[in-house]
Design a protein around this motif. Structure first.
Motif, short mmCIF file in Angstrom:
data_model
loop_
_atom_site.label_atom_id
_atom_site.label_comp_id
_atom_site.label_asym_id
_atom_site.label_seq_id
_atom_site.Cartn_x
_atom_site.Cartn_y
_atom_site.Cartn_z
N HIS A 60 0.83 -1.21 0.00
CA HIS A 60 0.00 0.00 0.00
C HIS A 60 0.86 1.26 0.00
O HIS A 60 0.65 2.17 -0.81
CB HIS A 60 -0.92 -0.02 1.22
N VAL A 61 1.84 1.32 0.88
CA VAL A 61 2.68 2.51 1.00
C VAL A 61 3.49 2.74 -0.28
O VAL A 61 3.62 3.87 -0.76
CB VAL A 61 3.62 2.40 2.22
N ALA A 62 4.02 1.66 -0.86
CA ALA A 62 4.93 1.81 -2.01
C ALA A 62 4.20 2.06 -3.32
O ALA A 62 4.77 2.68 -4.23
CB ALA A 62 5.78 0.55 -2.13
N LEU A 63 2.94 1.62 -3.43
CA LEU A 63 2.27 1.66 -4.74
C LEU A 63 1.09 2.61 -4.85
O LEU A 63 0.55 2.79 -5.94
CB LEU A 63 1.78 0.23 -5.10
N LYS A 64 0.67 3.22 -3.74
CA LYS A 64 -0.58 3.97 -3.77
C LYS A 64 -0.54 5.21 -4.67
O LYS A 64 -1.58 5.69 -5.10
CB LYS A 64 -0.99 4.38 -2.36
N ASP A 65 0.67 5.75 -4.99
CA ASP A 65 0.72 6.91 -5.88
C ASP A 65 0.66 6.51 -7.35
O ASP A 65 0.55 7.36 -8.23
CB ASP A 65 1.97 7.76 -5.60
N GLY A 66 0.73 5.21 -7.62
CA GLY A 66 0.59 4.72 -9.00
C GLY A 66 1.84 4.83 -9.85
O GLY A 66 1.85 4.31 -10.98
N VAL A 67 2.90 5.48 -9.38
CA VAL A 67 4.10 5.70 -10.19
C VAL A 67 4.80 4.37 -10.50
O VAL A 67 5.11 4.06 -11.66
CB VAL A 67 5.06 6.68 -9.49
N SER A 68 5.08 3.58 -9.47
CA SER A 68 5.79 2.32 -9.69
C SER A 68 4.97 1.36 -10.56
O SER A 68 5.51 0.68 -11.44
CB SER A 68 6.10 1.65 -8.34
N LEU A 69 3.67 1.33 -10.35
CA LEU A 69 2.82 0.45 -11.14
C LEU A 69 2.83 0.86 -12.62
O LEU A 69 2.85 -0.01 -13.51
CB LEU A 69 1.38 0.46 -10.60
N LEU A 106 -3.15 5.67 -11.13
CA LEU A 106 -3.75 4.36 -10.90
C LEU A 106 -4.73 4.00 -12.00
O LEU A 106 -4.78 2.86 -12.47
CB LEU A 106 -4.45 4.33 -9.53
N GLY A 107 -5.50 4.99 -12.44
CA GLY A 107 -6.45 4.75 -13.53
C GLY A 107 -5.74 4.38 -14.82
O GLY A 107 -6.20 3.49 -15.57
N ARG A 108 -4.61 5.03 -15.10
CA ARG A 108 -3.86 4.71 -16.32
C ARG A 108 -3.23 3.31 -16.22
O ARG A 108 -3.15 2.59 -17.22
CB ARG A 108 -2.79 5.77 -16.57
N PHE A 109 -2.78 2.94 -15.02
CA PHE A 109 -2.25 1.59 -14.86
C PHE A 109 -3.32 0.54 -15.16
O PHE A 109 -3.07 -0.44 -15.88
CB PHE A 109 -1.72 1.38 -13.43
N ASN A 121 -12.93 -7.88 -14.64
CA ASN A 121 -13.24 -8.46 -13.32
C ASN A 121 -11.99 -8.74 -12.50
O ASN A 121 -12.09 -8.95 -11.29
CB ASN A 121 -14.04 -9.75 -13.49
N ASP A 122 -10.83 -8.77 -13.14
CA ASP A 122 -9.58 -9.04 -12.42
C ASP A 122 -8.90 -7.76 -11.94
O ASP A 122 -7.86 -7.84 -11.28
CB ASP A 122 -8.61 -9.81 -13.32
N LEU A 123 -9.44 -6.61 -12.27
CA LEU A 123 -8.81 -5.34 -11.90
C LEU A 123 -9.35 -4.83 -10.57
O LEU A 123 -10.54 -4.96 -10.28
CB LEU A 123 -9.07 -4.30 -12.99
N PHE A 124 -8.48 -4.23 -9.78
CA PHE A 124 -8.93 -3.61 -8.54
C PHE A 124 -9.46 -2.21 -8.80
O PHE A 124 -9.30 -1.66 -9.90
CB PHE A 124 -7.78 -3.57 -7.51
N GLN A 125 -10.10 -1.63 -7.82
CA GLN A 125 -10.55 -0.26 -7.89
C GLN A 125 -9.46 0.67 -7.34
O GLN A 125 -8.75 0.30 -6.38
CB GLN A 125 -11.84 -0.06 -7.08
N SER A 126 -9.32 1.84 -7.92
CA SER A 126 -8.28 2.77 -7.48
C SER A 126 -8.37 3.05 -5.98
O SER A 126 -7.36 3.14 -5.27
CB SER A 126 -8.37 4.08 -8.26
N GLY A 127 -9.60 3.19 -5.48
CA GLY A 127 -9.79 3.49 -4.07
C GLY A 127 -9.32 2.37 -3.15
O GLY A 127 -8.92 2.63 -2.01
N ASP A 128 -9.36 1.12 -3.65
CA ASP A 128 -8.89 0.01 -2.82
C ASP A 128 -7.42 0.17 -2.45
O ASP A 128 -7.04 -0.03 -1.29
CB ASP A 128 -9.08 -1.32 -3.58
N LEU A 129 -6.60 0.50 -3.43
CA LEU A 129 -5.17 0.66 -3.17
C LEU A 129 -4.88 1.97 -2.46
O LEU A 129 -4.02 2.03 -1.57
CB LEU A 129 -4.38 0.58 -4.48
N TYR A 130 -5.57 3.04 -2.83
CA TYR A 130 -5.25 4.34 -2.25
C TYR A 130 -5.61 4.37 -0.76
O TYR A 130 -4.86 4.92 0.05
CB TYR A 130 -5.99 5.45 -2.99
N GLU A 131 -6.74 3.78 -0.39
CA GLU A 131 -7.12 3.76 1.03
C GLU A 131 -6.37 2.66 1.77
O GLU A 131 -5.93 2.85 2.90
CB GLU A 131 -8.63 3.58 1.16
#
Length: 292
Positions: A60-69, A106-109, A121-131
């Motif tokens: 969560h801490v490392a990926l929530k900004d979406g940059v690494s993903l 996150l949306g672009r990822f 159906n295999d994709l998460f929601q942006s809010g799941d990772l951000y929160e």
């Protein structure tokens, strides 16, 4: 991270189950496979800090900004000659503006993963990772695991080490002649309505009459064997002399017997006192004379 009211009832039960599922994924090493793979993919990028720890909170801490993903998905996209997606690094000190850029990343990822063949159906929601609550991270971990398997199917290197293969469609086509040949040659008894030798011999069509045999009568073919009880036989009894409910009836004198046997009621049945009376009786509670 957004702060919300504590869940209760069914919502609280679901959250507990999801948190338990997250613990199972960690124990199975799924989060560890994801961390190892992302660190290996981005090992040559000095601007990316390596993920430390194999827990959901570390992801969560490392990926929530979406940059690494986004950097990972752009590298995978090169294997199928797809152009890289834009990455926005927020430098704003205003939380709302930074959050907007993170959600854009996150949306672009997610869109980039879908372009590569990920099912929606295999994709998460942006809010799941951000929160990033443990219950929400179940969706994130499952999605990233599926993305790693997808990259493996595209022969991306370094390969994802998690177990399994990404499920893809296996469309098969058959010509009309092949379908016709198969359907005409492979037909089971069940499809043909095979009865296994059984028949309806002796059965009659619904609504037709049937012969009711006397009790004990046995036909040569074994049919028509019905007892009087089954047939509703009354054994000669009748309701002769009975009157319809609510009609009047004649009350005869005790001992009077009509020719048809009706109207025979005793004095007891009629409430007759046989000439007896209550003369001399006193009301309850009154005094009475006691003779010497």
């Amino acid at each position: 991270m957004a702060y919300r009211a504590t869940k209760s009832g069914i919502a609280a039960d679901i959250q507990k189950k999801m948190e338990s599922k997250m613990s199972e994924l960690e124990a199975e090493g799924v989060t560890g496979y994801i961390v190892q793979w992302i660190n290996a993919v981005l090992a040559s990028d000095p601007s990316v800090e390596r993920i430390s720890g194999n827990r959901a909170e570390n992801l969560h801490v490392a990926l929530k900004d979406g940059v690494s993903l986004l950097k990972v998905v752009n590298l995978v996209r090169t294997t199928v000659q797809l152009p890289p997606l834009k990455i926005e690094v927020s430098k704003s000190k205003i939380p709302s503006m930074a959050q907007a850029k993170h959600f854009d990343n996150l949306g672009r990822f997610l869109q980039g993963a879908e372009d590569l063949g990920m099912k929606v159906n295999d994709l998460f929601q942006s809010g799941d990772l951000y929160e990033g609550s443990r219950a929400q991270m179940v969706n994130v971990v499952n999605s990233l695991h599926s993305f790693g398997l997808l990259s493996k199917s595209l022969h991306f290197s370094p390969g994802y080490g998690g177990p399994g293969n990404y499920a893809t469609e296996n469309v098969r086509g058959f010509s009309a002649e092949e379908v016709r040949a198969q359907s005409s040659s492979i037909v089971s008894k069940q499809l043909t309505g095979s009865h296994g030798g059984a028949s309806q011999a002796g059965m009659r069509a619904p609504g037709t009459s049937r012969h009711i045999a006397e009790a004990g009568e046995i036909r040569p073919d074994g049919t028509g064997i019905l007892s009087k009880q089954t047939m509703g036989s009354h054994g000669g009894a009748s309701q002769v002399g009975m009157r319809a409910p609510g009609t009047s009836r004649h009350i005869t004198e005790a001992g009077e017997i009509r020719p048809d046997g009706t109207g025979i009621l005793s004095k007891q049945s009629l409430g007759s006192h046989g000439g007896a009376s209550q003369a001399g009786m006193r009301a309850p509670g009154t005094s009475r004379h006691i003779a010497d």
